[in-house]
Design an enzyme around this catalytic site. Structure first.
Site, PDB file in Angstrom:
ATOM      1  N   HIS A 141      -9.326   0.180   1.858  1.00 29.40           N
ATOM      2  CA  HIS A 141      -8.397  -0.299   0.827  1.00 29.40           C
ATOM      3  C   HIS A 141      -8.571  -1.806   0.684  1.00 29.40           C
ATOM      4  CE1 HIS A 141      -4.704  -1.392  -1.239  1.00 29.40           C
ATOM      5  NE2 HIS A 141      -4.659  -0.133  -1.640  1.00 29.40           N
TER       6      HIS A 141
ATOM      7  N   GLU B 179     -10.608   1.321  -7.349  1.00 26.83           N
ATOM      8  CA  GLU B 179      -9.413   0.479  -7.497  1.00 26.83           C
ATOM      9  C   GLU B 179      -9.845  -0.952  -7.767  1.00 26.83           C
ATOM     10  OE1 GLU B 179      -5.708   2.037  -5.408  1.00 26.83           O
ATOM     11  OE2 GLU B 179      -6.868   1.069  -3.865  1.00 26.83           O
TER      12      GLU B 179
HETATM   13  P1  PGA Z   1      -0.349  -0.442  -7.045  1.00 24.34           P
HETATM   14  O1  PGA Z   1      -1.217  -0.270  -5.713  1.00 24.34           O
HETATM   15  O2  PGA Z   1      -0.215   0.922  -7.666  1.00 24.34           O
HETATM   16  O3  PGA Z   1       0.967  -0.989  -6.577  1.00 24.34           O
HETATM   17  O4  PGA Z   1      -1.073  -1.380  -7.928  1.00 24.34           O
HETATM   18  C1  PGA Z   1      -2.330   0.570  -5.693  1.00 24.34           C
HETATM   19  C2  PGA Z   1      -2.941   0.558  -4.317  1.00 24.34           C
HETATM   20  O5  PGA Z   1      -2.811  -0.446  -3.624  1.00 24.34           O
HETATM   21  O6  PGA Z   1      -3.566   1.536  -3.907  1.00 24.34           O
END
Ligand code: PGA
Length: 337
Positions: free
Chosen positions: A107, A177
């Protein structure tokens, strides 16, 4: 007729929340209800797999609360070590033994705390050495006009997956992401169409690195400021296999709103009406086409007739068909003169 059922993985990344076990248990019970509601949606062609990734100490309790509701629990990270004198570390084996089905690795918030691609690759190996599946996060920090971010994604994929064997891919999920879209106050997320391009790109990189089967079968999720206003676009135009939701998953209500927005377009009354309208329109177009083909055929036949009988003969034939009283032979004769 409904298409083949699509199963979407909707991951709640609770990060470092909630503050207490009591609060977490209450939320978990709501997630049980959500899971029951969306694991079978008889009128829809989509079902949802609820997966909650809480902080480590909550995994066991939440697993018990989830029971056989269908909801799954996962971890947000694992140690890169297997076992031993590593103070503060939590091994993948232990996490799996207390009931986690998945673990996130790589992450961006862990990468920001020092997890390099090499560390991610080792952690991925640790997860896959258990029965768990892994969710590997990748994503560029910024988007540049020259497309250098595509190279970043390629490098992350290549290095993070470097220790995988082909048979491990069945338990791999990739979460795209973009770091610039995570945790944003104004909820900046990619549009579905922008995301679709990235999904195609990620599959292309996997095809180049591995093979067609891996490239087309690996699940790809999107994460970064997902909410109920953008989730429908992200899922249906982005063509991803699910979502990795941070803040909007902290509260069951906002998580459920996202679930609803994903499933609704396939079952809503309005949609059924729209589908009916579209099929009516298609039918009327078909009929119009048929009519115009018939009309064209008639015209062709008529033209053939004209060329066969000759213009003067046709004129006579037409004149002969007209009622006799309308013909004034006198007038006709005088005109010709
Ligand atoms: P968020 O976080 O939806 O608050 O932008 C996503 C994540 O960190 O996986």
């Amino acid at each position: 007729m409904l298409q083949k059922q699509k199963k979407l993985l909707v991951v709640a990344n609770w990060k470092m929340t909630p503050a207490t076990l009591a609060e977490a248990s209450k939320k978990a019970r709501s997630f049980v209800d959500i899971s029951k509601k969306y694991k079978k949606t008889p009128k829809s062609n989509v079902v949802l797999q609820v997966l909650v990734c809480p902080p480590f100490p909550l995994i066991s309790d939440i697993k018990n609360i989830f029971g056989n509701s269908g909801a799954l629990v996962g971890a947000q990270d694992v140690s890169l070590f297997e076992i031993g004198s590593k103070t503060g570390e939590v091994s993948a084996g232990l996490i799996s033994s207390i009931g986690a089905s998945y673990s996130i690795v790589g992450h961006s918030e862990r990468r920001a705390m020092g997890d390099t691609d090499d560390i991610v690759a080792i952690k991925l190996g640790q997860v896959l050495s258990t029965k768990m599946s892994a969710i590997v996060c990748i994503g560029e920090s910024e988007r540049d006009a020259d497309g250098a971010y595509l190279e970043v994604i390629k490098k992350q994929l290549k290095s993070s997956l470097a220790r995988m064997s082909n048979s491990d891919f069945a338990r791999l999920v990739i979460a795209y992401e973009p770091v610039w879209a995570i945790g944003k106050k104004d909820n900046i997320a990619l549009t579905g169409h922008e995301l679709h391009q990235m999904v195609i790109y990620i599959r292309k990189v996997l095809r180049d690195l591995y093979n067609d089967t891996i490239a087309s079968s690996v699940k790809i999720l999107y994460g970064g400021s997902v909410n109920s206003a953008n989730s429908e676009d992200i899922i249906w135009n982005g063509e991803v296999d699910g979502l990795l939701i941070g803040r909007a998953s902290f509260e069951p209500k906002s998580y459920e709103e996202i679930c609803q927005s994903i499933v609704l377009p396939t079952i809503s009354e309005g949609n059924v009406k729209n589908r009916q309208k579209i099929s009516d329109l298609k039918n009327s177009l078909k009929n119009r086409k048929k009519d115009s083909v018939l009309h064209d055929k008639k015209e062709v036949l008529a033209k053939k007739k004209i060329s066969k009988v000759g213009f003067s003969k046709l004129k006579t034939t037409q004149a002969a068909k007209k009622p006799a009283k309308k013909i004034n032979p006198k007038k006709k004769t005088s005109k010709r003169k």
